[in-house]
Design a protein around this motif. Structure first.
Motif, PDB file in Angstrom:
ATOM      1  N   TYR A   1      25.512  31.313  36.358  1.00 55.30           N
ATOM      2  CA  TYR A   1      26.849  30.928  36.818  1.00 55.30           C
ATOM      3  C   TYR A   1      27.911  31.353  35.816  1.00 55.30           C
ATOM      4  CZ  TYR A   1      24.175  28.089  40.050  1.00 55.30           C
ATOM      5  OH  TYR A   1      23.296  27.687  40.999  1.00 55.30           O
ATOM      6  N   LYS A   2      27.573  31.143  34.537  1.00 51.67           N
ATOM      7  CA  LYS A   2      28.545  31.530  33.503  1.00 51.67           C
ATOM      8  C   LYS A   2      28.856  33.015  33.592  1.00 51.67           C
ATOM      9  CE  LYS A   2      27.714  28.051  29.936  1.00 51.67           C
ATOM     10  NZ  LYS A   2      27.046  27.786  28.667  1.00 51.67           N
ATOM     11  N   SER A   3      27.801  33.815  33.735  1.00 52.02           N
ATOM     12  CA  SER A   3      28.069  35.263  33.757  1.00 52.02           C
ATOM     13  C   SER A   3      28.810  35.660  35.029  1.00 52.02           C
ATOM     14  CB  SER A   3      26.790  36.076  33.574  1.00 52.02           C
ATOM     15  OG  SER A   3      25.755  35.511  34.316  1.00 52.02           O
ATOM     16  N   LEU A   4      28.568  34.951  36.119  1.00 50.48           N
ATOM     17  CA  LEU A   4      29.318  35.254  37.344  1.00 50.48           C
ATOM     18  C   LEU A   4      30.807  34.961  37.157  1.00 50.48           C
ATOM     19  CD1 LEU A   4      27.022  34.066  40.255  1.00 50.48           C
ATOM     20  CD2 LEU A   4      27.658  36.383  39.631  1.00 50.48           C
ATOM     21  N   PHE A   5      31.078  33.825  36.486  1.00 53.49           N
ATOM     22  CA  PHE A   5      32.491  33.495  36.248  1.00 53.49           C
ATOM     23  C   PHE A   5      33.138  34.482  35.274  1.00 53.49           C
ATOM     24  CE2 PHE A   5      31.680  29.467  38.293  1.00 53.49           C
ATOM     25  CZ  PHE A   5      32.914  29.146  38.827  1.00 53.49           C
ATOM     26  N   PHE A   6      32.309  34.997  34.366  1.00 61.93           N
ATOM     27  CA  PHE A   6      32.846  35.900  33.362  1.00 61.93           C
ATOM     28  C   PHE A   6      33.001  37.318  33.892  1.00 61.93           C
ATOM     29  CE2 PHE A   6      32.282  38.377  29.315  1.00 61.93           C
ATOM     30  CZ  PHE A   6      33.503  38.016  28.799  1.00 61.93           C
ATOM     31  N   PHE A   7      32.329  37.599  34.988  1.00 65.40           N
ATOM     32  CA  PHE A   7      32.277  38.940  35.575  1.00 65.40           C
ATOM     33  C   PHE A   7      33.642  39.629  35.716  1.00 65.40           C
ATOM     34  CE2 PHE A   7      32.194  41.407  39.599  1.00 65.40           C
ATOM     35  CZ  PHE A   7      31.466  42.476  39.129  1.00 65.40           C
ATOM     36  N   PRO A   8      34.666  38.950  36.282  1.00 71.44           N
ATOM     37  CA  PRO A   8      35.944  39.666  36.478  1.00 71.44           C
ATOM     38  C   PRO A   8      36.543  40.211  35.196  1.00 71.44           C
ATOM     39  CG  PRO A   8      36.185  37.330  36.905  1.00 71.44           C
ATOM     40  CD  PRO A   8      34.727  37.606  36.846  1.00 71.44           C
ATOM     41  N   PHE A   9      36.222  39.587  34.054  1.00 71.80           N
ATOM     42  CA  PHE A   9      36.791  40.088  32.812  1.00 71.80           C
ATOM     43  C   PHE A   9      36.092  41.364  32.367  1.00 71.80           C
ATOM     44  CE2 PHE A   9      37.242  40.193  28.167  1.00 71.80           C
ATOM     45  CZ  PHE A   9      38.613  40.327  28.127  1.00 71.80           C
ATOM     46  N   VAL A  10      34.850  41.519  32.777  1.00 70.67           N
ATOM     47  CA  VAL A  10      34.087  42.691  32.348  1.00 70.67           C
ATOM     48  C   VAL A  10      34.507  43.933  33.122  1.00 70.67           C
ATOM     49  CG1 VAL A  10      31.777  43.650  32.091  1.00 70.67           C
ATOM     50  CG2 VAL A  10      32.168  41.219  31.732  1.00 70.67           C
ATOM     51  N   ILE A  11      34.797  43.772  34.427  1.00 68.19           N
ATOM     52  CA  ILE A  11      35.162  44.945  35.210  1.00 68.19           C
ATOM     53  C   ILE A  11      36.591  45.367  34.886  1.00 68.19           C
ATOM     54  CG2 ILE A  11      33.561  44.535  37.097  1.00 68.19           C
ATOM     55  CD1 ILE A  11      35.756  43.251  38.650  1.00 68.19           C
ATOM     56  N   SER A  12      36.853  46.617  35.163  1.00 74.13           N
ATOM     57  CA  SER A  12      38.153  47.193  34.811  1.00 74.13           C
ATOM     58  C   SER A  12      39.269  46.613  35.666  1.00 74.13           C
ATOM     59  CB  SER A  12      38.062  48.699  35.001  1.00 74.13           C
ATOM     60  OG  SER A  12      39.287  49.210  35.430  1.00 74.13           O
ATOM     61  N   GLN A  13      40.464  46.577  35.082  1.00 75.13           N
ATOM     62  CA  GLN A  13      41.646  46.087  35.803  1.00 75.13           C
ATOM     63  C   GLN A  13      41.899  46.921  37.051  1.00 75.13           C
ATOM     64  OE1 GLN A  13      44.820  44.123  34.316  1.00 75.13           O
ATOM     65  NE2 GLN A  13      43.116  42.886  33.661  1.00 75.13           N
ATOM     66  N   VAL A  14      41.549  48.181  36.973  1.00 78.04           N
ATOM     67  CA  VAL A  14      41.744  49.069  38.115  1.00 78.04           C
ATOM     68  C   VAL A  14      40.914  48.580  39.302  1.00 78.04           C
ATOM     69  CG1 VAL A  14      41.453  51.424  38.946  1.00 78.04           C
ATOM     70  CG2 VAL A  14      42.200  51.028  36.613  1.00 78.04           C
ATOM     71  N   VAL A  15      39.684  48.172  38.995  1.00 80.93           N
ATOM     72  CA  VAL A  15      38.808  47.681  40.061  1.00 80.93           C
ATOM     73  C   VAL A  15      39.355  46.367  40.619  1.00 80.93           C
ATOM     74  CG1 VAL A  15      36.474  46.955  40.611  1.00 80.93           C
ATOM     75  CG2 VAL A  15      36.838  48.815  39.007  1.00 80.93           C
ATOM     76  N   VAL A  16      39.799  45.481  39.719  1.00 80.42           N
ATOM     77  CA  VAL A  16      40.381  44.220  40.164  1.00 80.42           C
ATOM     78  C   VAL A  16      41.555  44.497  41.100  1.00 80.42           C
ATOM     79  CG1 VAL A  16      41.616  42.162  39.406  1.00 80.42           C
ATOM     80  CG2 VAL A  16      39.679  43.005  38.080  1.00 80.42           C
TER      81      VAL A  16
ATOM     82  N   ASP B   1      48.584  47.975  34.578  1.00 80.92           N
ATOM     83  CA  ASP B   1      47.524  48.530  35.423  1.00 80.92           C
ATOM     84  C   ASP B   1      47.605  48.002  36.846  1.00 80.92           C
ATOM     85  OD1 ASP B   1      47.054  47.574  32.801  1.00 80.92           O
ATOM     86  OD2 ASP B   1      45.062  48.473  32.809  1.00 80.92           O
ATOM     87  N   LEU B   2      47.709  46.665  36.940  1.00 83.48           N
ATOM     88  CA  LEU B   2      47.654  46.060  38.272  1.00 83.48           C
ATOM     89  C   LEU B   2      48.858  46.473  39.108  1.00 83.48           C
ATOM     90  CD1 LEU B   2      46.329  42.518  37.388  1.00 83.48           C
ATOM     91  CD2 LEU B   2      45.148  44.296  38.653  1.00 83.48           C
ATOM     92  N   VAL B   3      50.046  46.483  38.482  1.00 83.85           N
ATOM     93  CA  VAL B   3      51.248  46.888  39.210  1.00 83.85           C
ATOM     94  C   VAL B   3      51.092  48.325  39.689  1.00 83.85           C
ATOM     95  CG1 VAL B   3      53.728  47.265  39.013  1.00 83.85           C
ATOM     96  CG2 VAL B   3      52.682  45.317  37.878  1.00 83.85           C
ATOM     97  N   SER B   4      50.597  49.158  38.805  1.00 81.30           N
ATOM     98  CA  SER B   4      50.451  50.569  39.142  1.00 81.30           C
ATOM     99  C   SER B   4      49.451  50.771  40.279  1.00 81.30           C
ATOM    100  CB  SER B   4      49.999  51.331  37.897  1.00 81.30           C
ATOM    101  OG  SER B   4      49.719  52.651  38.210  1.00 81.30           O
ATOM    102  N   ILE B   5      48.327  50.065  40.211  1.00 80.15           N
ATOM    103  CA  ILE B   5      47.278  50.247  41.214  1.00 80.15           C
ATOM    104  C   ILE B   5      47.671  49.624  42.549  1.00 80.15           C
ATOM    105  CG2 ILE B   5      44.920  49.619  41.844  1.00 80.15           C
ATOM    106  CD1 ILE B   5      45.075  51.669  39.675  1.00 80.15           C
ATOM    107  N   MET B   6      48.211  48.411  42.486  1.00 76.61           N
ATOM    108  CA  MET B   6      48.378  47.652  43.732  1.00 76.61           C
ATOM    109  C   MET B   6      49.620  48.045  44.512  1.00 76.61           C
ATOM    110  SD  MET B   6      46.936  43.982  42.483  1.00 76.61           S
ATOM    111  CE  MET B   6      47.028  43.207  44.075  1.00 76.61           C
TER     112      MET B   6
END
Lengths: 408, 309
Positions: B119-134, B244-249
């Motif tokens: 569960y911990k790693s699932l919650f931590f997952f979004p921080f590991v992936i790139s902002q572009v993916v988010v 990043d997020l502004v640029s991507i989204m």
């Protein structure tokens, strides 16, 4: 996505600066990464090397979006011998900065003033030619014939009919006009046409060249025509890409789309065929105004920092020839600029050829006719106008403010 | 021979004073070349009207291009600047939500049940992936036509709301996307903090009858103070850096309503349609100045804490 591409382009631009040409070799930078353009380039290069066995071409193919950022770096840092770019005002900053070489002699020696006549004006700055055009494509309205049938509507003869049709499409639950302006530029196509049809080509060119104010009543009149159809444009256009809007048309959720001919491929991938995909010219708004069209032209240039200008000029001359342009545009599915070249037999290309060869004048597209900063502000204004037509006065005042700064 | 002796004695007498500088030198030189010098250079550029093409290099800028504070004056007269500033403020305030939410998640996950690591790693997952993916994930989430959130809103209210096409909602939509990885970041900071909690103090507090919120507020939180401090620092800086997020989204759209200063700077100086290097440099300097306020405050706090401990 775009950001990533830009970064990749920057990185590439830097990596490329290490590439230097040897004698008998020309370095060519371009941005033909889509399948068809890439194939056309490969054929062009093979043809050139066959015709000039002593010259080898070293081709650096850079991603389309990234290229736009990379070109500024490589032109100043380590210039290739030939670089792809665009005609019109889009090349003006590089010409004014002395980064492009004057190639008037290539035009003169090869009789290009005659053969490339239709694009001569858009390649000329200060009376000199700064590059060689090799392809262009038409813009117009692509429409879904099935949807027209379903709503019981026939192809409009003029603007009033087009607007009246929109009412019927709305009743049938179909978006009369669709567009996807997430990347801003598709909205500019609509504005270009409405302004050229309302006020004429010369006025539109004066506006993009900063000679007319955005607050001019004639500009407002053009927007008033546009306002007649804003309620019928796909909602949320600002959040979608142009391909998503093309899907709306293919799926029969929208009737019309002001687009360039490159979109035909996307429509067909969405399931449309030559039978139900229609193409028409943008309808007449002010009666009697000579019909001008959009035809963005793609070009090649010699950077002034090129090391092998003699062979680069050979390449441009080859690129300008009727045979090379016939072959290349057959693969590209676009129109050759050389009037001695043969046009492909695809119905949309034939329609485009008819449209452009009978046109009074050709515009390059808003973001190539207007300087970059102005283009950006303008396209944002168009996007806002389509979502909130009531803001028109504020939008025009803002555009004029930008214009005051850009054209001073 | 004699010379070497002199040399030796110089080194010997000053060894203690010189050694730290020698060790620091590589880092300091890097910092000077890659941080300090570019800052000075970009402040210099901000006084010129320069398109980055002609003249080809900064050293060739002359009085012809010099505009003094002109770029800054233009900035004060530019609506886009105020939009960006206002959006930066929204980011700053709303991004702070990541700290309490991160704390909540950390407290929730700080237990010993089977599978908690997963569960911990699932919650931590979004921080590991790139902002572009988010950014991509969220823009699909919001997308008109096929986005789940779009479908949910439509089924409840019947209206077709595309969050990223609305000038009033788009910024909040992007901030929400940003909160996802930022919360994970704060959570991990708090989880490590919770590991270092003194169990004896908790035990003692329990004996004195402290429970629930009282225990949290009076015993746990004070011990988590270092974690809170770091969480706030990274969140403030993260919110000001949002790009990043502004640029991507949205790419700053619709019609410029989601611009933030960093993206505005990129647009003006480096993007496809931007050639105003001087203007971009002026924006960068304003952003730098705003950041400096926070950074100076944080450094001041840190020094103070070090002195106290």
């Amino acid at each position: 996505m775009k950001y990533m591409k830009t970064l990749a382009g920057l990185a590439l631009g830097l990596a490329l600066s290490a590439s230097t040409a040897m004698a008998g070799e020309i370095v060519l930078n371009s941005d033909q990464t889509d399948p068809a353009p890439k194939k056309a380039m490969e054929e062009l290069i093979a043809g050139f090397e066959k015709a000039n066995p002593d010259v080898k071409v070293k081709w650096n193919n850079i991603d389309h979006e990234g290229y736009k950022a990379a070109i500024r770096n490589f032109l100043t840092a380590d210039a290739p011998d030939v670089a792809a770019w665009y005609a019109g005002n889009r090349m003006a900053p590089f010409v004014k900065a002395g980064l492009f070489e004057d190639v008037s002699d290539v035009w003169k020696d090869n009789g290009l003033d005659e053969q490339l006549k239709s694009a001569a004006a858009s390649m000329t700055i200060d009376g000199k030619k700064w590059g060689v055009p090799y392809t262009y494509y038409q813009w117009g309205i692509y429409y879904n014939k099935d949807v027209y049938k379903k709503a019981g509507v026939s192809e409009p003869k003029n603007w009033a009919e087009f607007v009246a049709n929109c009412e019927k499409f709305k009743a049938a639950g179909i978006d009369c006009l669709t567009t996807g302006t997430k990347a801003l530029w598709p909205g500019a196509g609509i504005f270009d046409y409405i302004d050229m049809r309302t006020n004429g080509y010369e006025f539109h060119m004066d506006l993009t060249a900063g000679k007319v104010k955005w607050t001019d009543p004639k500009v407002k009149a053009a927007f008033a025509e546009w306002a007649k159809i804003t309620p019928y444009i796909s909602a949320n256009a600002a959040a979608i890409d142009w391909q998503d809007a093309a899907a709306l048309l293919s799926q029969g959720k929208a009737a019309n789309y002001v687009m360039g001919n490159f979109a035909v491929d996307t429509f067909k991938k969405g399931g449309m065929t030559n039978d139900n995909l229609g193409f028409m010219l943008f309808p007449e708004i002010t009666a009697g105004i000579p019909r001008a069209e959009e035809a963005p032209t793609d070009t090649f240039h010699i950077p002034s920092g090129a090391k092998n200008k003699a062979d680069a000029k050979k390449f441009l001359a080859y690129l300008a020839s009727a045979d090379a342009q016939t072959a290349m545009n057959k693969t590209l599915g676009q129109l050759p600029v050389n009037n001695k070249a043969t046009v492909g037999d695809d119905p949309f290309i034939q329609a485009g050829f008819k449209e452009l060869s009978s046109a009074y004048a050709l515009a390059q597209f808003f973001d190539r006719d207007a300087p970059a900063d102005m283009a950006k502000a303008g396209m944002e204004g168009f996007q806002e106008f389509m979502a909130k037509p009531e803001n028109i006065d504020a939008i025009l005042a803002r555009l004029q403010k930008v214009a005051d700064k850009v054209y001073k | 021979m004699a010379q070497q002796a002199v040399h030796n004695s110089f080194w010997k007498t000053n060894q203690k004073a010189l050694a730290p500088w020698l060790f620091l030198a590589p880092g300091m030189i890097m910092f000077l070349v890659y941080v300090i010098f570019p800052i000075i250079e970009s402040i210099y550029i901000s006084f010129f009207n320069w398109d980055g093409l002609a003249p080809a290099h900064i050293s060739q800028l002359t009085s012809k291009e010099y505009v003094g504070l002109g770029n800054y004056r233009d900035l004060l007269d530019d609506d886009s600047f105020y939009t960006s500033l206002w959006n930066n403020l929204k980011w700053l305030v709303l991004y702070m939500l990541a700290v309490p939410i991160g704390l909540f998640v950390a407290l929730f996950l700080n237990q010993k049940v089977p599978g908690i690591r997963l569960y911990k790693s699932l919650f931590f997952f979004p921080f590991v992936i790139s902002q572009v993916v988010v950014g991509l994930l969220f823009s699909w989430f919001y997308a008109p036509g096929f986005g789940p959130l779009y479908a949910i809103i439509k089924s409840i209210t019947g209206s077709e709301t595309a969050i990223l096409a609305s000038d009033t909602m788009a910024t909040y939509g992007i901030i929400l996307a940003g909160l996802w990885p930022q919360t994970a970041y704060c959570m991990i900071l708090y989880l490590t903090g919770l590991n270092n909690i003194n169990p004896e103090q908790v035990e003692a507090a329990r004996m004195d009858g402290a429970r629930g919120l009282t225990l949290l507020w009076n015993i746990i939180l004070p011990q988590l103070r270092p974690a809170t401090f770091i969480a706030i620092v990274v969140t403030v800086i993260g919110s000001l850096r949002s790009f990043d997020l502004v640029s991507i989204m949205t790419g700053g759209g619709p019609y410029g309503s989601t611009r933030v200063l960093s993206y505005f700077m990129f647009e003006q100086a480096l993007s496809e349609y931007g050639t105003a290097m001087g203007y971009g440099a002026a924006i960068a300097f304003v952003l730098f100045a705003i950041m400096m306020i926070f950074i100076s405050f944080f450094i001041y706090r840190m020094l103070q804490q070090e002195r106290n401990s």
